[in-house]
Design an enzyme around this catalytic site. Structure first.
Site, PDB file in Angstrom:
ATOM      1  N   LYS A 120       0.840  -1.201   0.000  1.00 32.22           N
ATOM      2  CA  LYS A 120       0.000   0.000   0.000  1.00 32.22           C
ATOM      3  C   LYS A 120       0.877   1.253   0.000  1.00 32.22           C
ATOM      4  O   LYS A 120       2.044   1.218   0.375  1.00 32.22           O
ATOM      5  CB  LYS A 120      -0.924   0.020   1.220  1.00 32.22           C
ATOM      6  CG  LYS A 120      -0.215   0.231   2.573  1.00 32.22           C
ATOM      7  CD  LYS A 120      -0.064   1.673   2.958  1.00 32.22           C
ATOM      8  CE  LYS A 120       0.654   1.928   4.255  1.00 32.22           C
ATOM      9  NZ  LYS A 120       2.012   1.439   4.419  1.00 32.22           N
ATOM     10  N   SER A 130       8.076 -12.227  -1.774  1.00 34.51           N
ATOM     11  CA  SER A 130       7.589 -10.855  -1.808  1.00 34.51           C
ATOM     12  C   SER A 130       8.271 -10.060  -2.916  1.00 34.51           C
ATOM     13  O   SER A 130       9.477 -10.176  -3.109  1.00 34.51           O
ATOM     14  CB  SER A 130       7.857 -10.167  -0.466  1.00 34.51           C
ATOM     15  OG  SER A 130       7.459  -8.807  -0.540  1.00 34.51           O
ATOM     16  N   LEU A 187       5.759   0.512   2.706  1.00 36.59           N
ATOM     17  CA  LEU A 187       4.853   0.066   1.642  1.00 36.59           C
ATOM     18  C   LEU A 187       3.929  -1.060   2.114  1.00 36.59           C
ATOM     19  O   LEU A 187       3.334  -1.769   1.306  1.00 36.59           O
ATOM     20  CB  LEU A 187       5.649  -0.374   0.414  1.00 36.59           C
ATOM     21  CG  LEU A 187       6.559   0.697  -0.190  1.00 36.59           C
ATOM     22  CD1 LEU A 187       7.330   0.149  -1.380  1.00 36.59           C
ATOM     23  CD2 LEU A 187       5.753   1.931  -0.603  1.00 36.59           C
ATOM     24  N   GLY A 188       3.839  -1.229   3.422  1.00 33.50           N
ATOM     25  CA  GLY A 188       2.897  -2.213   3.965  1.00 33.50           C
ATOM     26  C   GLY A 188       3.307  -3.644   3.720  1.00 33.50           C
ATOM     27  O   GLY A 188       2.460  -4.518   3.575  1.00 33.50           O
ATOM     28  N   SER A 232       4.652  -5.901   5.727  1.00 36.64           N
ATOM     29  CA  SER A 232       4.240  -6.865   6.750  1.00 36.64           C
ATOM     30  C   SER A 232       2.722  -7.067   6.720  1.00 36.64           C
ATOM     31  O   SER A 232       2.242  -8.183   6.929  1.00 36.64           O
ATOM     32  CB  SER A 232       4.705  -6.435   8.149  1.00 36.64           C
ATOM     33  OG  SER A 232       3.926  -5.379   8.655  1.00 36.64           O
ATOM     34  N   ASP A 267      -2.715  -0.886   6.761  1.00 39.76           N
ATOM     35  CA  ASP A 267      -1.937  -1.723   5.842  1.00 39.76           C
ATOM     36  C   ASP A 267      -2.675  -3.011   5.502  1.00 39.76           C
ATOM     37  O   ASP A 267      -2.827  -3.373   4.326  1.00 39.76           O
ATOM     38  CB  ASP A 267      -0.571  -2.064   6.452  1.00 39.76           C
ATOM     39  CG  ASP A 267       0.358  -0.868   6.529  1.00 39.76           C
ATOM     40  OD1 ASP A 267      -0.136   0.271   6.385  1.00 39.76           O
ATOM     41  OD2 ASP A 267       1.564  -1.056   6.734  1.00 39.76           O
TER      42      ASP A 267
END
Length: 394
Positions: A17, A140, A148-149, A151, A204
């Site tokens: 995000k 990832s 950037l979210g 986790s 997030d």
């Protein structure tokens, strides 16, 4: 994979995000606006024989097997005894500590945290199933520690994969979970975000679950509102390569709030008004000229960044991005917790500066740049024979 039937496999992904407006103030019941980012976390989950849990975290080059004898005491824990999987309950400190003691080893703190989160979700999802054996691989495409979210996307992706693998929710390749399932995924992911961040805002995991662009106001009912109309504006995302921990910067703002509550609330209220102005602007975007939309957005970007500086979450590298882009007539702000991480620049359609020239200037400072699409799909399931999936999980 050998010995695993296709119907016992789940392949899924969830997006990162960007926060457009409202960082930090969202923790204090003000409104933030966030959008799904076209960079995602992927998981390949498959049931297996026996009761062991095999974990492969591609980004950390970590492969671990948690054996049934290690898992059985956790399966008998007080926390799980009366738990209803579809009724989300906060993880207890004892439960988390016991899970953590099982997976401590010669791995980085970030990898250990990822394994703890995965194990907590696995123990919940597999609670009511006789055969608990599972293999999971995670990859990832999101930079870690950059606001950037990553986790949140990891928690959402893993929660979807595990809940689907153990038939708590359905899993249709090529489709997203239904709304009820998304709320379950989101709520469990939020509980694991607490393990990672202490007092997360919930934005997030919410963006990663639902996708699109949304507002979050924790004290509202419901707290999340999906924004239907979003203008197609172009942003440049600049990764400063300065890593930082979200929890550390959330803690710094908490200290500032405790020491100077009136001053802090003044900034939070101003940021809240900026978010509301942006929501209004998005709603009327189709009725005003493009140049007017962009110039109004630029004012909001500058105002939001001014207040983020004032609460102490900027950083020399973020100021460098603002300076370089300002010299080129563009407007930037940090996105996420600050203290490094990423900055977001509105790429004005009428800008006389070329995209290549802009990116080249920033890359000369040692930064990493990419033009991003925002507001895409949330958590979703994939076909095993999709080209991208075959590349990620050969």
């Amino acid at each position: 994979r050998k010995g695993i039937t296709r119907d016992l496999m789940v392949i899924c992904s969830a997006p990162g995000k960007v926060i457009l407006f409202g960082e930090h103030s969202v923790v204090y019941n003000r409104t933030a606006i966030a959008a799904a980012l076209g960079l995602r976390v992927y998981a390949d989950v498959a049931r297996s024989e026996g009761d062991d849990l095999e974990i492969e975290l591609r980004d950390f080059d970590v492969k671990v097997t948690i054996t049934s004898p290690q898992l059985n005491p956790l399966r008998e824990s007080d926390f799980l005894k009366n738990l209803q999987v579809k009724s989300v309950t906060p993880f207890t400190a004892d439960f988390i500590a016991n899970v953590r003691s099982t997976c401590s080893g010669n791995i980085s703190a970030t990898a250990e945290q990822a394994i703890v989160i995965l194990m907590c979700l696995y123990l919940v999802a597999s609670k009511d199933t006789q055969q608990k054996g599972l293999k999971i691989r995670v990859k990832s495409l999101l930079p870690v520690g950059m606001g950037l979210g990553s986790s949140g996307a990891y928690s959402v992706c893993v929660a979807n994969g595990l809940l689907a693998a153990f038939d708590v929710i359905s899993s249709q390749p090529g489709q997203a979970p239904n709304d009820t399932e998304k709320h379950l995924i989101n709520n469990w992911a939020f509980e694991t975000e607490k393990i990672a961040h202490g007092t997360p805002s919930g934005i997030d995991n919410s963006v990663s679950t639902f996708g699109g662009t949304l507002t979050l106001t924790k004290s509202s009912t419901p707290p999340i509102t999906i924004l239907e109309k979003i203008p197609t504006v172009e942003f440049l995302l600049t990764n400063t390569r300065v890593e930082r921990k979200t929890s550390e910067w959330v803690g710094k703002v908490r200290n500032f709030f405790q020491e100077s509550p009136d001053e802090a609330n003044g900034h939070f209220d101003a940021i809240h008004r900026i978010s509301l102005d942006a929501v209004q602007l998005f709603a009327e975007a189709e009725t005003i000229p493009r140049s007017q939309l962009e110039s109004k957005l630029e004012v909001l970007i500058d105002e939001n960044m001014k207040h983020l500086r004032a609460i102490g979450v900027s950083h020399p590298v973020l100021e460098k991005v603002c300076q370089v882009t300002a010299e080129m007539g563009l407007h930037s702000k940090l996105t996420g917790a600050g203290g490094g991480g990423c900055a977001l620049t509105l790429v004005n359609a009428e800008s006389k500066v070329s995209r290549d020239e802009l990116m080249s200037r920033l890359e000369k400072e040692g930064f990493q740049c990419f033009l991003v699409d925002i507001g895409g799909m949330g958590v979703m399931n994939h076909h095993a024979d999709d080209e991208k999936i075959k590349q990620l999980f050969p």
